[in-house]
Design a protein around this motif. Sequence first.
Motif, PDB file in Angstrom:
ATOM      1  N   ALA A   1       0.832  -1.205   0.000  1.00  0.00           N
ATOM      2  CA  ALA A   1       0.000   0.000   0.000  1.00  0.00           C
ATOM      3  C   ALA A   1       0.868   1.256   0.000  1.00  0.00           C
ATOM      4  N   ALA A   2       1.904   1.263   0.833  1.00  0.00           N
ATOM      5  CA  ALA A   2       2.785   2.428   0.899  1.00  0.00           C
ATOM      6  C   ALA A   2       3.543   2.615  -0.418  1.00  0.00           C
TER       7      ALA A   2
ATOM      8  N   THR B  27       1.219   3.903  -3.183  1.00  0.00           N
ATOM      9  CA  THR B  27       0.932   5.321  -2.934  1.00  0.00           C
ATOM     10  C   THR B  27       2.130   6.184  -3.339  1.00  0.00           C
TER      11      THR B  27
ATOM     12  N   THR C 148       2.927   8.829   1.331  1.00  0.00           N
ATOM     13  CA  THR C 148       3.404   7.510   1.752  1.00  0.00           C
ATOM     14  C   THR C 148       3.299   7.366   3.268  1.00  0.00           C
TER      15      THR C 148
ATOM     16  N   ALA D  27      -0.334   6.614   4.150  1.00  0.00           N
ATOM     17  CA  ALA D  27      -0.724   5.234   3.827  1.00  0.00           C
ATOM     18  C   ALA D  27      -0.115   4.248   4.810  1.00  0.00           C
TER      19      ALA D  27
ATOM     20  N   ALA E  17      -3.758   8.064  -1.066  1.00  0.00           N
ATOM     21  CA  ALA E  17      -3.215   7.513   0.179  1.00  0.00           C
ATOM     22  C   ALA E  17      -4.340   6.999   1.073  1.00  0.00           C
ATOM     23  N   LEU E  18      -5.430   7.769   1.175  1.00  0.00           N
ATOM     24  CA  LEU E  18      -6.564   7.346   2.007  1.00  0.00           C
ATOM     25  C   LEU E  18      -7.256   6.121   1.427  1.00  0.00           C
TER      26      LEU E  18
ATOM     27  N   SER F 244      -5.696   3.822  -0.263  1.00  0.00           N
ATOM     28  CA  SER F 244      -4.789   2.719   0.089  1.00  0.00           C
ATOM     29  C   SER F 244      -5.000   2.278   1.533  1.00  0.00           C
ATOM     30  N   VAL F 245      -5.203   3.265   2.407  1.00  0.00           N
ATOM     31  CA  VAL F 245      -5.460   2.937   3.816  1.00  0.00           C
ATOM     32  C   VAL F 245      -6.731   2.111   3.943  1.00  0.00           C
TER      33      VAL F 245
END
Length: 811
Positions: free
Chosen positions: A693-694, A697, A716, A719, A776-777, A779-780
């Motif tokens: 995920a990071a 992102t 990053t 995430a 990023a959100l 991905s979170v």
Amino acid sequence: MVAPLSAARPYDRDVSTTGTPVTTDEVDPLRGLTDEQVRRRVAAGQTNDVPARASRTVGEIVRANVFTRINAIFAVLFGIIVAIGRVVPDGLFGLLIIANSAIGMIQELRAKKTLDQLAIVGQAKPVVRRDGASVEVAPHEVVLDDVIELGPGDKIVVDGVALAVEGMEVDESLLTGESDPVVKQPGDQVLSGSFVCAGTGSYRATKVGREAYAAKLAEEASKFTLVSSELRSGIDKILRFITFLLIPAGALSIYNQLFNNSQALPDALSGMVAALVPMVPEGLILLTSMAFAVGVIRLGKRQCLVQELPAIEGLARVDTVCADKTGTLTENGMRLSEVRVLDQQMRVHDALAALAVADPRPNASLEAIAEAHPDAPGWQLTAAAPFSSARKWSGASFADEGDWVLGAPDVLLTEGDEVRAEAERTGAQGLRVLLLGRSSLAVDDAQAPGVVRPVALIVLEQRIRPDAKDTLDFFAEQNVSVKVISGDNALSVGAVAGSLGLPGAERPVDARTLPDKQNQLADTVEGSAVFGRVTPGQKRAMVGALQSKGHTVAMTGDGVNDVLALKDADIGVAMGAGSPATRAVAQIVLLDNKFATLPHVVAEGRRVIGNIERVSNLFLTKTVYSVLLAFMVGIAQLPYPFLPRHVTILGWFTIGLPAFFLALAPNYERARSGFVSRVMRMAIPAGAVISVAAFVTYLNAHGTPGVTVVQASTGTFIALGGIALWVLVIVARPYVWWKVALLAAMVAMYLGLLLIPVSQTFFQLDPSNPAVVTPALVSVAIGVVLIEAFWWIDGRIRGERRQLFGAQKLD
């Protein structure tokens, strides 16, 4: 036969054990050394200077907490940051060196203080003769040529030569492995590390200090240690693997940033440090040491001496407790309830009083008889047979009054005898019944006692410990089976255990009917709960049989007949008022003599093990995602997205601070084997999700036009930190109010880093670009769903009941 003290002649000695000539001394075995003789030996260094069981020295504690693998890694990385002039704020992780060392030292020094104080209280003190008086001294106060008195259960602290003995039998199994006791005669050698299992006597110390037979072994066994446990060996294995990963990860990082991204050397080194710091689970060793040390302190407040620290962990894994009845379920003291005279022609009360006087170290039964019969008749003693757990009787021969024995009716009488049947009926009520009889042979005859004529039945009341039932109920709730193993009559033991509600107590087993074959014995012992007429050798065999079935066994006891079983059990627990030999071989000593303390020891072990496993999930998840992210960034030939300050504060708020509280929280789950595999089953998938995920992102931000380096790092950061916080949310389950408050505080701190202007400037964070923050959100959100789903699926596969809220259920 009795060897009178006067038969042992005085002796001379003109050479010390170190070869140093000393003044010739004549020592009277009846009176022992004089004060002047003791002073001369102390001045000559002829003392028993073996260190007592105690914790590590202050110097050892300092070295162990400062010179660690993790501190060495951080010191090198901190030196790099200092060299490039970025101590503030990129060198914040350097504070971990100080924190790891200081907190670890403080907690272990507190544990040392507690342990040393308890070790002195629980120390076995030999009785020596000085100027004609018998006095207790600390083991290190024994000097060469001291005359030391011995009785049942006494540990032999130094090597020597027997002077006078009365039926003294010495168990040397801890030295030789041979379980049969050795009968000692005047002039025979006695060795330190052995113990008296029957009879009394005295001996002269011929080797003291480090020259004694078992001194080196005792010194090694007495060291306070944090090793030899599955938990710590598992963590060490993980740390070794991580250390090997640091070299290729660091090399790839520095190469990528210097040659693929043309960064200046300071920036490249800073990126490398940022990649390596989070790979190291810096707080894991600290929290493990601290949790063990706090466990020692907590148990110390309950008068529980932990002689080997891994015992806290071991007892948490126990699923079977073997308990002796006397001193565990019942109190040591007894009261004479009734004397049923069977032969009116015999002087029963005089015989009981004479037997009580004949034994200089009476057991609890004889003490109760002596209390009720204080007036000795003055019979002339010709021979004595002290009580032995193996033969189940004691006796004495008198010049004009014949041969008398006192012991178990079902041992001294043949099956079918009406007196034996009456004794069993009385014993079935929970009373202890002894037979007073006349024997056909002198008690020191090799074939004694021969034919026994019943004279009286002695009925003794045993006081059940008021806390015994609650303790048994606790173990039942915890799915820990309890086996009551006693030398008493099986029906009597079953009655006592049944009154406490022990499952299976209605079917007591007479150990004389147990099979000899290991597999058959294991099946019988596993399927039954109460055993009577168990010999010391059988106790040991029963512990081994349970272990052969895969059980983790704790043995509790206080008598010399428990020593062999205590030694072989996974965890030996001795009572503080028990014999010195039992305290010497046990890993845990209950100085308050309360069986009810044992649940607190189990609970403390479960707290330590369960919480270390819990926080290990956090630390190793961080290690996994750090390693994977470093390699993915390196392979993609991108600059590392974080500065050292970023990974430091991420570690603080997603792992470090919450782990500190979680490591000391209550935890009641029974410890299980397979620590490493279980932790990695959580850490690897969670770390993989976070790293992917990071990276996605970061890759998106890096390829989006108009996005600055700081904004790409911030995306990053969002995430990675968001999903890492969710791992914390999972690890903290089940929730109680303080855990919810802890999680809320960590989330607030994390948001504060991103939203407070001062924090944004200091940590170089910029969440102002929606083109970076929105992905990023997303991905979170995806990462949270994946990890949450995995947690529930894993619980289903492993057959575990997963909870979200409420106090943690007992296992």
